[in-house]
Motif scaffolding. Structure first.
Motif, short mmCIF file in Angstrom:
data_model
loop_
_atom_site.label_atom_id
_atom_site.label_comp_id
_atom_site.label_asym_id
_atom_site.label_seq_id
_atom_site.Cartn_x
_atom_site.Cartn_y
_atom_site.Cartn_z
N LEU A 225 4.78 9.65 -14.80
CA LEU A 225 3.36 9.45 -14.56
C LEU A 225 2.99 10.25 -13.31
O LEU A 225 3.48 9.97 -12.22
CB LEU A 225 3.04 7.98 -14.35
N LEU A 226 2.15 11.25 -13.49
CA LEU A 226 1.72 12.10 -12.39
C LEU A 226 0.38 11.61 -11.85
O LEU A 226 -0.49 11.17 -12.60
CB LEU A 226 1.58 13.55 -12.84
N VAL A 227 0.23 11.70 -10.55
CA VAL A 227 -1.06 11.48 -9.91
C VAL A 227 -1.58 12.84 -9.47
O VAL A 227 -0.88 13.59 -8.78
CB VAL A 227 -0.94 10.55 -8.69
N VAL A 228 -2.78 13.16 -9.86
CA VAL A 228 -3.42 14.41 -9.46
C VAL A 228 -4.60 14.07 -8.55
O VAL A 228 -5.62 13.55 -8.99
CB VAL A 228 -3.92 15.22 -10.68
N ASP A 229 -4.42 14.33 -7.28
CA ASP A 229 -5.47 14.10 -6.28
C ASP A 229 -6.35 15.35 -6.24
O ASP A 229 -5.90 16.42 -5.83
CB ASP A 229 -4.84 13.83 -4.92
N THR A 230 -7.59 15.21 -6.69
CA THR A 230 -8.48 16.38 -6.75
C THR A 230 -8.90 16.87 -5.37
O THR A 230 -9.44 17.97 -5.25
CB THR A 230 -9.75 16.05 -7.55
N ARG A 231 -8.69 16.04 -4.34
CA ARG A 231 -9.08 16.36 -2.97
C ARG A 231 -10.58 16.51 -2.78
O ARG A 231 -11.05 17.16 -1.85
CB ARG A 231 -8.38 17.62 -2.47
N VAL A 232 -11.34 15.92 -3.70
CA VAL A 232 -12.80 15.95 -3.54
C VAL A 232 -13.34 14.53 -3.61
O VAL A 232 -12.75 13.64 -4.23
CB VAL A 232 -13.50 16.81 -4.62
N LYS A 233 -14.44 14.31 -2.93
CA LYS A 233 -15.18 13.05 -3.01
C LYS A 233 -16.64 13.41 -2.92
O LYS A 233 -17.12 13.86 -1.88
CB LYS A 233 -14.79 12.12 -1.85
N HIS A 234 -17.34 13.24 -4.05
CA HIS A 234 -18.75 13.63 -4.09
C HIS A 234 -19.64 12.56 -3.48
O HIS A 234 -19.44 11.37 -3.69
CB HIS A 234 -19.16 13.91 -5.54
N ALA A 235 -20.65 12.99 -2.75
CA ALA A 235 -21.53 12.07 -2.04
C ALA A 235 -22.24 11.12 -3.00
O ALA A 235 -22.62 10.01 -2.63
CB ALA A 235 -22.56 12.85 -1.22
N LEU A 236 -22.41 11.53 -4.24
CA LEU A 236 -23.08 10.70 -5.23
C LEU A 236 -22.39 9.35 -5.36
O LEU A 236 -23.02 8.34 -5.69
CB LEU A 236 -23.10 11.41 -6.59
N GLY A 237 -21.07 9.32 -5.09
CA GLY A 237 -20.33 8.09 -5.26
C GLY A 237 -20.57 7.06 -4.17
O GLY A 237 -20.18 5.90 -4.32
N ARG A 386 -3.53 18.13 -5.26
CA ARG A 386 -2.22 17.63 -4.84
C ARG A 386 -1.65 16.81 -5.99
O ARG A 386 -2.31 15.91 -6.51
CB ARG A 386 -2.37 16.75 -3.60
N VAL A 387 -0.43 17.11 -6.40
CA VAL A 387 0.19 16.43 -7.54
C VAL A 387 1.49 15.78 -7.08
O VAL A 387 2.32 16.42 -6.43
CB VAL A 387 0.48 17.41 -8.70
N PHE A 388 1.68 14.51 -7.40
CA PHE A 388 2.94 13.84 -7.10
C PHE A 388 3.20 12.79 -8.17
O PHE A 388 2.31 12.42 -8.95
CB PHE A 388 2.93 13.21 -5.70
N GLU A 389 4.43 12.31 -8.22
CA GLU A 389 4.82 11.34 -9.24
C GLU A 389 4.58 9.91 -8.74
O GLU A 389 4.87 9.58 -7.59
CB GLU A 389 6.29 11.52 -9.60
N ALA A 390 4.07 9.08 -9.62
CA ALA A 390 3.90 7.66 -9.32
C ALA A 390 5.09 6.90 -9.87
O ALA A 390 5.30 6.85 -11.09
CB ALA A 390 2.60 7.14 -9.93
N VAL A 391 5.91 6.36 -8.99
CA VAL A 391 7.05 5.53 -9.37
C VAL A 391 6.75 4.11 -8.89
O VAL A 391 6.56 3.90 -7.69
CB VAL A 391 8.35 6.05 -8.73
N PRO A 392 6.67 3.12 -9.79
CA PRO A 392 6.27 1.77 -9.38
C PRO A 392 7.16 1.21 -8.27
O PRO A 392 8.37 1.09 -8.43
CB PRO A 392 6.41 0.96 -10.66
N GLY A 393 6.55 0.90 -7.15
CA GLY A 393 7.29 0.42 -5.99
C GLY A 393 6.98 -1.03 -5.68
O GLY A 393 6.21 -1.69 -6.39
#
Length: 406
Positions: A225-237, A386-393
């Motif tokens: 399971l990969l997590v892809v962090d887009t590194r963006v946060k739109h003001a609309l949110g 940014r891409v990294f693996e999600a390993v349940p911790g």
């Protein structure tokens, strides 16, 4: 929260020796202990928690760590390795929600709010010195604020011998975020940080907090399971979360139910006809169908059909994009590029309008899928994700490696 403290973007870099040494450097003495609480990624069940619905998060290896010691003078001192500005000093008797008594803004509102919530619930919590370091990426929809809150709560629970159960600590942390920091979140993030276990996803009923740990060993099934962090946060949110929550509450009132969770999947068509405000119908459809997707995911995992959850994830993204309208171009591109390059499924995770997406892949395809997503972002002129693996911790715990004694 974009200003939650952090020292690194990868797990393990803000470790026990560093946070204990950081405490000594700031306060001139050794801490009484070190505690940690993880960020989370939500496998399925988005925007359902504040509708009394069902969710399935898992804890990340990324954690917020806190070194802590008691004080006997009614003073709370807070310091973050990742935020400039030195030590924030507060009087316990002066703690009050934002807007009611002084300025409680910024990252310090979260730990201060936890102290306020504990004391307001009648727990005998005195002063403390707290030093934080975190590897939970901020602004990525991975619950960096909940990790900060829960780390504070378990530290104070340990320092003052409160003996509170993890779910009770999570409830108080949610109160801190809602009523002190002024963020209208549900309870999923805090419950995930407090209650998850290694190798499992947490199947949680957010109405009564009943839960079950669902085995989620992807490696054993040749999956990642990969997590892809887009590194963006739109003001609309910024205000959209509160707007969606208010819309869901209005729809529930129109249907005469306590929460949209009370609308059964088989009753959806009739419910949609009963809602006169057309703008509310898509919100109802998303929440009801998302609860059903959580149920389907549980059934598939219980049956050992882990690969089959991929299309459920992708279906959930379409609902978040089209009905709940909380996706954005970058998140949509992650889903499009990953599924086109062989991923089993993908969806945005978190509140939306930026942040992260999750991608379920066969292990042998992980690198090629990540590469395809990166190339798609480059072609669109976006910043590299940014891409990294999600390993349940594991969930929140005290560090017991002998650095500070236990």
């Amino acid at each position: 929260m974009t200003d939650t403290p952090r020292t690194a973007d990868e797990p393990g870099t803000a470790g026990e020796p560093g946070v204990a040494d950081g405490f000594r450097a700031v306060y001139g003495t050794a801490p009484e202990g070190v505690w940690a609480a993880p960020g989370r990624v939500n496998l399925i069940g988005e925007h359902t928690d504040y509708n009394d619905g069902f969710v399935m998060p898992l804890a990340l290896p990324h954690t917020c760590r806190v070194a802590a010691a008691r004080r006997d003078d009614g003073v709370l001192r807070l310091h973050s390795a990742g935020v400039p500005g030195g030590v924030t000093e507060l009087q316990l008797d002066g703690l009050a929600p934002q807007g009611a008594s002084g300025d409680r803004g910024g990252w310090a509102a979260y730990p201060a709010g936890v102290v306020w919530a504990l004391r307001g619930a009648g727990h005998q919590v005195g002063g403390a010195d707290l030093h934080f370091e975190s590897s939970v990426p901020t602004g990525a929809g991975l619950s960096s604020s909940a990790a900060l809150e829960v780390a504070t709560a378990v530290a104070l629970d340990g320092l003052y011998g409160l003996g509170l159960a993890p779910d009770r600590l999570a409830e108080l942390c949610r109160r801190a975020e809602n009523d002190f920091a002024g963020v209208p979140c549900g309870v999923m993030d805090q419950m995930a940080s407090a209650c998850c276990t290694s190798g499992h996803a947490l199947y949680l009923d957010t109405r009564d907090l009943t839960r079950r740990q669902i085995p989620f060993d992807l490696a054993a099934r040749g999956l990642r399971l990969l997590v892809v962090d887009t590194r963006v946060k739109h003001a609309l949110g910024d205000g959209a979360y509160a707007e969606r929550r208010a819309g869901c509450e209005a729809a529930a009132a129109a249907l005469g139910v306590g929460a949209l969770r009370d609308v059964a999947y088989g009753e959806l068509a009739a419910a949609l006809r009963s809602v006169e405000d057309e703008a509310l119908r898509p919100l109802v459809r998303h929440v009801v169908t998302e609860n059903e997707r959580v149920a389907r995911t549980v059934r598939l995992l219980d049956a050992g059909e882990t690969q089959a959850i991929g299309p459920v994830l992708t279906e959930g993204h379409a609902s978040l994009r089209d009905d709940f309208a909380v996706s954005c171009a970058e998140l949509d591109l992650v889903v499009q590029a990953s599924t086109a390059s062989g991923a089993l499924g993908a969806r945005m995770t978190g509140g939306g309008f930026g942040g992260s997406a999750i991608v379920l892949v066969r292990a042998e395809a992980a690198e090629s899928v990540a590469k395809a997503v990166g190339e798609a972002f480059a072609a669109a002129g976006y910043r590299a994700p940014r891409v990294f693996e999600a390993v349940p911790g594991p969930g929140a715990r005290r560090i017991t490696d002998g650095i500070t004694g236990t």
